[in-house]
Enzyme design. Structure first.
Site, PDB file in Angstrom:
ATOM      1  N   GLU A 100      37.641  41.100  21.010  1.00 47.81           N
ATOM      2  CA  GLU A 100      37.005  40.474  22.579  1.00 47.81           C
ATOM      3  C   GLU A 100      36.061  39.452  21.990  1.00 47.81           C
ATOM      4  O   GLU A 100      35.442  39.787  21.723  1.00 47.81           O
ATOM      5  CB  GLU A 100      36.948  41.987  23.078  1.00 47.81           C
ATOM      6  N   ASP A 101      36.034  38.734  22.932  1.00 49.88           N
ATOM      7  CA  ASP A 101      34.781  37.732  22.960  1.00 49.88           C
ATOM      8  C   ASP A 101      33.805  38.192  23.477  1.00 49.88           C
ATOM      9  O   ASP A 101      32.619  38.178  23.324  1.00 49.88           O
ATOM     10  CB  ASP A 101      35.256  36.670  23.309  1.00 49.88           C
TER      11      ASP A 101
HETATM   12  P1  5GP Z   1      35.392  41.818  31.933  1.00 49.09           P
HETATM   13  O1  5GP Z   1      36.577  42.350  31.951  1.00 49.09           O
HETATM   14  O2  5GP Z   1      34.502  42.452  31.187  1.00 49.09           O
HETATM   15  O3  5GP Z   1      34.799  41.105  32.795  1.00 49.09           O
HETATM   16  O4  5GP Z   1      36.098  40.454  31.393  1.00 49.09           O
HETATM   17  C1  5GP Z   1      36.030  40.361  30.264  1.00 49.09           C
HETATM   18  C2  5GP Z   1      36.389  38.813  30.280  1.00 49.09           C
HETATM   19  O5  5GP Z   1      35.664  37.979  30.498  1.00 49.09           O
HETATM   20  C3  5GP Z   1      36.310  38.214  28.846  1.00 49.09           C
HETATM   21  O6  5GP Z   1      36.988  38.322  28.216  1.00 49.09           O
HETATM   22  C4  5GP Z   1      36.658  36.520  29.044  1.00 49.09           C
HETATM   23  O7  5GP Z   1      37.431  35.568  29.009  1.00 49.09           O
HETATM   24  C5  5GP Z   1      36.109  36.195  30.619  1.00 49.09           C
HETATM   25  N1  5GP Z   1      34.019  35.874  31.395  1.00 49.09           N
HETATM   26  C6  5GP Z   1      33.129  36.826  30.603  1.00 49.09           C
HETATM   27  N2  5GP Z   1      31.882  36.914  30.968  1.00 49.09           N
HETATM   28  C7  5GP Z   1      32.335  35.069  30.301  1.00 49.09           C
HETATM   29  C8  5GP Z   1      31.392  33.816  30.304  1.00 49.09           C
HETATM   30  O8  5GP Z   1      30.566  33.854  30.362  1.00 49.09           O
HETATM   31  N3  5GP Z   1      32.447  33.037  29.689  1.00 49.09           N
HETATM   32  C9  5GP Z   1      33.145  33.256  29.760  1.00 49.09           C
HETATM   33  N4  5GP Z   1      33.545  31.697  29.428  1.00 49.09           N
HETATM   34  N5  5GP Z   1      34.592  33.619  30.031  1.00 49.09           N
HETATM   35  C10 5GP Z   1      34.029  35.190  30.199  1.00 49.09           C
END
Ligand code: 5GP
Length: 177
Positions: A100-101
């Site tokens: 994952e990123d």
């Molecule tokens: P979560 O489900 O953990 O809240 O978020 C995961 C997804 O949100 C990541 O795979 C990514 O696509 C997006 N995301 C979260 N933080 C960032 C950020 O700082 N920049 C970008 N471009 N995407 C983010």
């Protein structure tokens, strides 16, 4: 928030990213010890990271790609994970490495880990994220491997986008506010 390329500050340079990716791959090579792995890349954000990481993995490896979305065109998560395309082969008995990123609220990681556990009796399931925003976590989930911790800023580059742009940057940047 609007993000222009000239506003971007470098958070992790290309060199820092590539060095850390080699370290992560070394740790994984030690852990898997030559056992076969199925690397599951979460599109679109993890594509650059996954491609660079697997080049340093030395076990027999297959790559799968799944697509999720939670952000749309905003810089904050919608709080809901959409499985845009999550077709996978039979992963029973396999070592599954999810790539994952970034882990932010943790909702996506939790969704994916639950999905894997519910659908497959894998030999192992590991979660690797390039970035970890520990301060914004809403659910109790931690990546098994992560590259760098970041604080609460919206980052772009190296796969991560703002409204579809900036994925092609070789570094991770952020807008100073
Ligand atoms: P979560 O489900 O953990 O809240 O978020 C995961 C997804 O949100 C990541 O795979 C990514 O696509 C997006 N995301 C979260 N933080 C960032 C950020 O700082 N920049 C970008 N471009 N995407 C983010």
């Amino acid at each position: 928030m609007e993000i222009k390329i000239e506003d971007l500050k470098i958070l992790f340079s290309e060199e820092q990213l590539q060095n850390r990716i080699k370290e992560l791959a070394n740790d994984m090579n030690k852990f898997y010890n030559g056992e076969e792995v199925v690397a599951v890349c979460v599109l679109k954000g993890a594509v650059m990271f996954a491609i660079d990481l697997v080049k340093h993995l030395d076990m027999p490896l297959q790559m799968e790609f799944i697509r999720l979305s939670s952000y749309g065109s905003s810089t904050t998560t919608s709080g809901k994970v959409n499985a845009v395309d999550i077709k996978l082969p039979d992963l029973n008995g396999k070592n599954v490495l999810i790539i994952e990123d970034i882990v932010d609220t943790g909702l996506t990681a939790k969704f994916l880990l639950d999905f894997m556990h519910c659908n497959f009796n894998a030999k192992s399931i590991k979660f690797c994220s390039l970035l970890d925003k520990k301060v914004t976590r809403k659910v109790d989930v931690e990546p098994d491997y992560y590259g760098f911790e970041v604080d609460n800023k919206f980052v772009v580059g190296y796969g991560l986008d703002y409204d579809g742009y900036y994925r092609n940057l070789r570094y991770i940047g952020y807008k100073e506010v």
